[in-house]
Write a protein that holds these residues in place. Sequence first.
Motif, short mmCIF file in Angstrom:
data_model
loop_
_atom_site.label_atom_id
_atom_site.label_comp_id
_atom_site.label_asym_id
_atom_site.label_seq_id
_atom_site.Cartn_x
_atom_site.Cartn_y
_atom_site.Cartn_z
N ALA A 1 -1.49 13.66 -4.29
CA ALA A 1 -2.84 14.46 -4.45
C ALA A 1 -3.38 15.55 -3.30
CB ALA A 1 -4.00 13.25 -4.69
N TYR A 2 -2.95 15.22 -2.22
CA TYR A 2 -3.27 16.00 -1.25
C TYR A 2 -2.33 16.89 -0.66
CZ TYR A 2 -7.77 13.90 -1.73
OH TYR A 2 -9.00 13.53 -2.21
N CYS A 3 -1.21 16.90 -1.31
CA CYS A 3 -0.03 17.83 -0.92
C CYS A 3 -0.33 19.11 -0.36
CB CYS A 3 1.18 17.59 -2.15
SG CYS A 3 2.77 18.41 -1.53
N LYS B 1 0.89 -1.24 -0.02
CA LYS B 1 0.05 -0.08 -0.01
C LYS B 1 0.94 1.15 0.05
CE LYS B 1 -3.81 -2.16 -0.03
NZ LYS B 1 -5.23 -1.82 -0.72
N LYS B 2 2.19 1.13 -0.11
CA LYS B 2 3.07 2.47 -0.27
C LYS B 2 2.81 3.37 -1.17
CE LYS B 2 6.73 0.37 3.02
NZ LYS B 2 5.83 0.70 4.29
N GLU B 3 2.88 2.54 -2.40
CA GLU B 3 2.42 3.26 -3.47
C GLU B 3 1.32 4.13 -3.50
OE1 GLU B 3 3.27 5.46 -7.03
OE2 GLU B 3 4.59 4.37 -5.73
N LEU B 4 0.10 3.46 -3.07
CA LEU B 4 -1.05 4.21 -2.94
C LEU B 4 -0.86 5.27 -1.91
CD1 LEU B 4 -4.10 4.30 -3.28
CD2 LEU B 4 -4.54 2.73 -1.53
N MET B 5 -0.25 5.21 -0.93
CA MET B 5 -0.05 6.30 0.04
C MET B 5 0.67 7.33 -0.64
SD MET B 5 -0.24 7.72 3.07
CE MET B 5 -0.64 6.50 4.46
N VAL B 6 1.81 7.25 -1.45
CA VAL B 6 2.54 8.17 -2.10
C VAL B 6 1.33 9.00 -3.08
CG1 VAL B 6 4.26 8.65 -3.89
CG2 VAL B 6 4.58 6.97 -1.99
N GLN B 7 0.84 8.07 -3.72
CA GLN B 7 -0.15 8.83 -4.84
C GLN B 7 -1.26 9.71 -3.79
OE1 GLN B 7 0.21 8.83 -7.87
NE2 GLN B 7 2.09 7.67 -7.61
N PHE B 8 -1.68 9.32 -2.89
CA PHE B 8 -2.44 10.05 -1.78
C PHE B 8 -1.90 11.36 -1.40
CE2 PHE B 8 -4.06 11.23 2.29
CZ PHE B 8 -5.46 11.20 1.89
N ALA C 1 8.60 11.73 -3.17
CA ALA C 1 7.61 11.99 -4.04
C ALA C 1 6.99 13.70 -4.03
CB ALA C 1 6.44 11.09 -4.09
N THR C 2 6.78 14.12 -2.83
CA THR C 2 6.22 15.42 -2.63
C THR C 2 7.08 16.78 -2.12
OG1 THR C 2 5.71 14.91 -0.25
CG2 THR C 2 4.22 14.02 -1.66
N GLY C 3 8.16 16.27 -1.73
CA GLY C 3 9.19 17.40 -1.22
C GLY C 3 8.52 17.83 0.08
N LEU C 4 7.73 17.15 0.80
CA LEU C 4 7.01 17.56 2.05
C LEU C 4 8.18 16.98 2.95
CD1 LEU C 4 3.46 16.44 1.95
CD2 LEU C 4 4.18 18.80 1.89
#
Length: 134
Positions: free
Chosen positions: A21-23, A11-18, A44-47
């Motif tokens: 999307a909500y960055c 589920k890690k890739e799903l978490m990354v995509q999530f 993936a997000t830079g957060l």
Amino acid sequence: MEIALLAHDRKKELMVQFCIAYCGILSGHSICATNTTGKLVSEATGLPVNLYLSCKQGGNQQIGARIAYNEIDLVLFFCDPDQGDILTDVNEIARLCDKHNVPFASNVATAEVLIQGLKRGDLDWRDIVNPKKK
């Protein structure tokens, strides 16, 4: 708010995509995560993500302790229901969230509801329960 992210391997890739999307929403909050999940999300997000140990090394317990000390305001734990032996980790985190009134999502559908609520201010009551030190 302090948001904890955890995800089973599948589920890690799903978490990354999530998180991509909500960055925009997540960027206004503090994020912590277990090691691998946090690194993937951050890359993936830079957060900025405060990293704990990996799940196998005790990262779940570290986040669980922060829940017990009322230092976490929202938990997103994308779990793989087909990994039966790992569901004890999910159950322990869910139990702590229930005990300490911390919103908890174990799947992307519930996570989307919570993240939209976060955006609207529906979870601002957590600031009363867990005031930030200034």
